[in-house]
Write an enzyme that holds these catalytic residues in place. Structure first.
Site, mmCIF file in Angstrom:
data_model
loop_
_atom_site.group_PDB
_atom_site.id
_atom_site.type_symbol
_atom_site.label_atom_id
_atom_site.label_comp_id
_atom_site.label_asym_id
_atom_site.label_seq_id
_atom_site.Cartn_x
_atom_site.Cartn_y
_atom_site.Cartn_z
ATOM 1 N N HIS A 318 32.522 81.585 104.585
ATOM 2 C CA HIS A 318 32.605 80.141 104.814
ATOM 3 C C HIS A 318 32.059 79.832 106.205
ATOM 4 O O HIS A 318 32.359 80.543 107.169
ATOM 5 C CB HIS A 318 34.071 79.706 104.694
ATOM 6 C CG HIS A 318 34.317 78.267 104.991
ATOM 7 N ND1 HIS A 318 33.711 77.247 104.301
ATOM 8 C CD2 HIS A 318 35.122 77.681 105.907
ATOM 9 C CE1 HIS A 318 34.142 76.086 104.766
ATOM 10 N NE2 HIS A 318 34.986 76.324 105.759
ATOM 11 N N ASN A 319 31.225 78.779 106.326
ATOM 12 C CA ASN A 319 30.626 78.436 107.629
ATOM 13 C C ASN A 319 29.984 79.665 108.275
ATOM 14 O O ASN A 319 30.223 79.990 109.430
ATOM 15 C CB ASN A 319 31.672 77.847 108.580
ATOM 16 C CG ASN A 319 32.178 76.483 108.129
ATOM 17 O OD1 ASN A 319 31.574 75.844 107.268
ATOM 18 N ND2 ASN A 319 33.272 76.042 108.695
ATOM 19 N N GLU A 348 27.231 80.531 103.231
ATOM 20 C CA GLU A 348 27.204 79.068 103.181
ATOM 21 C C GLU A 348 26.160 78.511 104.144
ATOM 22 O O GLU A 348 26.002 78.995 105.267
ATOM 23 C CB GLU A 348 28.580 78.508 103.553
ATOM 24 C CG GLU A 348 28.651 76.997 103.390
ATOM 25 C CD GLU A 348 30.026 76.439 103.726
ATOM 26 O OE1 GLU A 348 30.418 75.463 103.074
ATOM 27 O OE2 GLU A 348 30.687 76.962 104.632
ATOM 28 N N ASP A 350 25.086 74.714 105.553
ATOM 29 C CA ASP A 350 25.297 73.263 105.645
ATOM 30 C C ASP A 350 24.030 72.631 106.205
ATOM 31 O O ASP A 350 23.700 72.829 107.382
ATOM 32 C CB ASP A 350 26.477 72.946 106.572
ATOM 33 C CG ASP A 350 27.814 73.178 105.897
ATOM 34 O OD1 ASP A 350 27.813 73.492 104.701
ATOM 35 O OD2 ASP A 350 28.850 73.058 106.568
ATOM 36 N N HIS A 363 27.705 72.575 111.506
ATOM 37 C CA HIS A 363 28.921 72.036 110.923
ATOM 38 C C HIS A 363 28.951 70.535 111.204
ATOM 39 O O HIS A 363 29.290 70.111 112.306
ATOM 40 C CB HIS A 363 30.142 72.740 111.526
ATOM 41 C CG HIS A 363 31.373 72.609 110.684
ATOM 42 N ND1 HIS A 363 32.623 72.936 111.143
ATOM 43 C CD2 HIS A 363 31.551 72.192 109.404
ATOM 44 C CE1 HIS A 363 33.512 72.726 110.176
ATOM 45 N NE2 HIS A 363 32.883 72.282 109.126
ATOM 46 N N GLU A 397 25.388 73.212 101.110
ATOM 47 C CA GLU A 397 25.904 71.853 101.256
ATOM 48 C C GLU A 397 24.727 71.003 101.708
ATOM 49 O O GLU A 397 24.259 71.122 102.843
ATOM 50 C CB GLU A 397 27.030 71.830 102.299
ATOM 51 C CG GLU A 397 28.310 72.506 101.852
ATOM 52 C CD GLU A 397 29.099 71.678 100.858
ATOM 53 O OE1 GLU A 397 28.835 70.459 100.770
ATOM 54 O OE2 GLU A 397 29.965 72.237 100.171
#
Length: 729
Positions: A318-319, A348, A350, A363, A397
């Protein structure tokens, strides 16, 4: 002491000889921070020291004591890998100034930052790259005895304050403190005198080894050895067969197994001829990988890899781009490199609109730094299959405009090339997800998609250049009242998102959808649809975490590493059969309702500890160790028990405490061993840990080789335990 030089065979190795002489290189921290440092391999072939050129003439001979104070040491055991060329963000930033053939990066284990270097010539860079790689290879190929010898040498050097190659009694007392040993002066002096065979009042060479052996006599293992030895001197073939069968619960061809162990671990040629094992050989066996609690059969890929992707637990991050916290941390492609090199298979990304038409990764709505999307894709392309050949999933994302989505699609296709999965494997309408085996070497995009897979075959409508999909956008907000805890509150914003066809077409088997409920999913799900959860939502729905911040050390990361330490660390672990059969309903709160319910009793005797590291920097501080055993699994299995603490002995504490656990779903259980320094006035300090799936635990007398907080080995720190797993009557 055995010389490490013979193991290295350095006599003809020009690279190592050149490193012993030393050289000036530039240490690079940024485009503006580029400083010359003098680098030199030390005579132990385990340490590289470097110092500022300002401190003196780089090519002069230094006073050794002053040299030690001025230099920064780099231990070869801390180095994970050497990357050549512009393979770090820092070196990429100065690529226009220094050519790739003069640049290299030393990557350390754990969370320590990289060391980026530029040599004066391509030849010097190549010499250091090859030399360091040879040192790493030698270390990895060391046997347990060589590793222990090296550890002894390291302690000798620390204790030998005046660097004269000898150790007087005052230095011995200091050494005992450093080694976590609280021993009264009379006993310490008695050992010193016994080891001082030359009667010079100082220990050197073999005398120090003798002193160490007296200090580290394993009475716990000697007791076991004598219990099974017919004559008290050695284990005959029959004795060793009895030990393996009764204690280690080994079956099969025991005679062949005994001969195998004798050939591998027995140092005495005489004992080998007698087909026997001495106490030294027995120690070597129990301290080896075969004597470890982690079963060797789980170290390689042993599971069926031909089942659909959804039948596996997948190591996920995650991240991934964050190196530190989620509010102000640095974003870096290094996060992707480190995660992929630890076996992570789902990372991930983003994505947001960036300057000059180039999408960026960070983020959103926080103060984290930004990196280019194309740099992330380049890193994934280079490192996706370094440690595992099974598929990597890019979980995207997407917050970008249509124009920058098209740029993203171009980067994915151009940089990843044939590695990017662009269509269904056989060109026919699929009825299930492909397997990790079928997807070897492929990178899959998980993101929103216009329409479903069926539309590709039904020919419904014309192909639009853009489309709309419903969006569930998790917008991060800083909770002003809790900034000191760096907490993040999330709210859900539902809207329509415009999606470019180019990017949508890159999504094949992993279409992102919003999760409504398990009931809705069972009725309406399609096999290629994937839902992602925030951690709070996951706990609410599943009462367990889903993905992890690989940059954050702690219990969660320990459990993740423990789960994925099996099956060759390939990042895929086959789920138990009761979680793969859609006709069966597994209720983790009521595991006893399973038709194949078979609980077990896990009995662990925590016997002793060896060479536990100091955690308090105070010179006179000695560890007061205790061991906590934790069971992590379904709710009924969550449990923890502790041994008593041993006062002032981190060197060879002896517990002999027995802990028992009833485990209702052994297939999902992880066992975490934690060593802490007991403190009656404040929170205990973490010393080390090791986490292992219950299904991968070897029974009998086993060593547990401890890991640090960031997951790196703290050799030779270990626990010695006895394990039994029996059916619950």
């Amino acid at each position: 002491m055995a010389s490490i030089k013979s193991g290295l065979r350095i006599q003809g190795d020009e690279n190592l000889q050149s490193m012993l002489v030393g050289t000036v290189m530039r240490k690079i921290k940024s485009r503006t921070w580029k400083k010359q440092r003098y680098f030199k391999l030390q005579d132990d072939f385990m340490t590289i020291w470097y110092k500022s050129k300002k401190a003196g003439n780089a090519h002069s001979t230094y006073d050794s004591a002053a040299y030690t104070r001025l230099l920064c040491p780099v231990s070869v055991s801390d180095v994970e890998v050497v990357r050549e060329g512009h393979q770090s963000e820092v070196l990429l930033s100065i690529a226009d100034e220094f050519p790739a053939n003069r640049c290299f990066t030393v990557v350390f284990r754990g969370r320590r930052g990289n060391l980026d270097l530029v040599a004066e010539s391509a030849e010097e860079a190549e010499s250091w790259i090859k030399g360091i790689r040879k040192l790493i290879e030698n270390l990895e190929n060391m046997g347990e005895r060589e590793k222990l010898d090296q550890w002894i040498r390291d302690w000798f050097k620390k204790a030998d304050k005046n660097n004269d190659g000898r150790m007087n009694f005052k230095e011995v007392r200091d050494l005992l403190r450093m080694m976590n040993v609280d021993m009264n002066e009379h006993h310490a002096h008695r050992l010193f005198t016994m080891a001082d065979k030359s009667q010079t009042g100082a220990l050197e060479g073999d005398e120090f080894v003798l002193f160490y052996k007296m200090l580290t006599q394993r009475e716990d293992i000697l007791k076991i050895f004598q219990e099974y030895s017919s004559d008290g001197q050695k284990l005959s073939q029959s004795d060793l067969e009895d030990f393996l069968r009764v204690e280690q619960l080994e079956g099969g061809d025991i005679q062949h197994r005994v001969q195998e162990l004798i050939d591998r671990y027995e140092p005495s040629d005489t004992a080998k001829l007698l087909k026997a094992m001495t106490f030294d050989g027995f120690l070597m066996y129990l301290g080896s990988a075969e004597g470890s609690i982690f079963s060797p059969r789980c170290r390689d890929i042993f599971q069926d890899m031909s089942q659909p992707l959804c039948h596996y637990f997948i190591s996920s991050s995650h991240n991934t781009y964050l190196m530190e916290d989620q509010l102000r941390g640095q974003s870096s492609v290094e996060g992707y490199i480190r995660a992929l090199n630890r076996g992570c298979r789902c990372v991930e990304v983003d994505c947001w609109d960036g300057a000059n038409g180039e999408p960026i990764v960070y983020h959103g709505h926080t103060f984290t730094s930004k990196i280019l999307f194309k740099d992330v894709v380049n890193a994934v392309e280079k490192y996706a299959f370094k440690v595992s050949e099974y598929p990597v999933i890019l979980s995207m994302e997407n917050h970008c405009s249509i124009d920058q989505q098209r740029v993203m699609a171009q980067h994915l296709k151009h940089i990843l090339g044939d590695k990017l999965l662009k269509g269904m494997l056989d060109g026919r309408p699929p009825v299930r997800l492909p397997s990790p085996e079928e997807l070897k070497g492929k990178i899959l995009l998980k993101a929103k998609k216009i329409g479903g897979l069926e539309d590709s075959f039904n020919g419904t409508g014309e192909d639009p250049l853009t489309g709309e999909v419903s969006e569930e956008d998790e917008v991060a907000e800083i909770d002003e009242d809790n900034l000191h805890r760096e907490s993040i509150r999330r709210r859900v914003k539902r809207s329509k998102q415009h999606l470019s066809k180019e990017l949508s077409d890159c999504v094949v088997y992993c279409r992102s959808v919003a999760f409504r409920s398990f009931k809705h999913a069972r009725l309406h799900y399609r096999f290629y649809e994937v839902a992602s959860f925030t951690e709070s939502k996951a706990r609410k729905h599943l009462r367990e975490n889903v993905a992890l911040n690989f940059q954050t050390a702690g219990e969660g990361m320990d459990l993740n590493d423990g789960l994925f330490s099996q099956n060759g660390r390939c990042g895929y672990v086959l789920k138990p059969s009761f979680m793969r059969d859609s006709d069966r309903r597994f209720d983790p709160d009521l595991p006893q309702r399973r038709h194949d319910y078979q609980p077990v009793v896990l009995t662990i005797q925590v016997i002793s500890g060896q060479q536990l590291p100091k955690v308090n920097i105070k010179e006179d501080s000695i560890v007061d160790p205790l061991v906590r055993v934790e069971i992590h699994g379904v709710a009924m299995d969550q449990a923890k028990q502790e041994t008593r603490y041993i006062e002032n002995n981190g060197f060879n504490p002896l517990w002999n405490d027995t802990l028992r656990f009833t485990i209702h779903t052994p297939e999902l259980a992880l066992v975490r061993f934690v060593v802490e320094d007991y403190d009656k006035t404040s929170k205990n300090d973490f010393v080390g840990q090791f986490t292992v799936p219950l299904s991968c635990m070897q029974q009998g007398y086993r060593h547990i080789h401890l890991l640090s907080r960031d997951g790196t080995k703290i050799s030779p720190s270990s626990l010695f335990v006895h394990v039994r797993i029996t059916d619950l009557e």
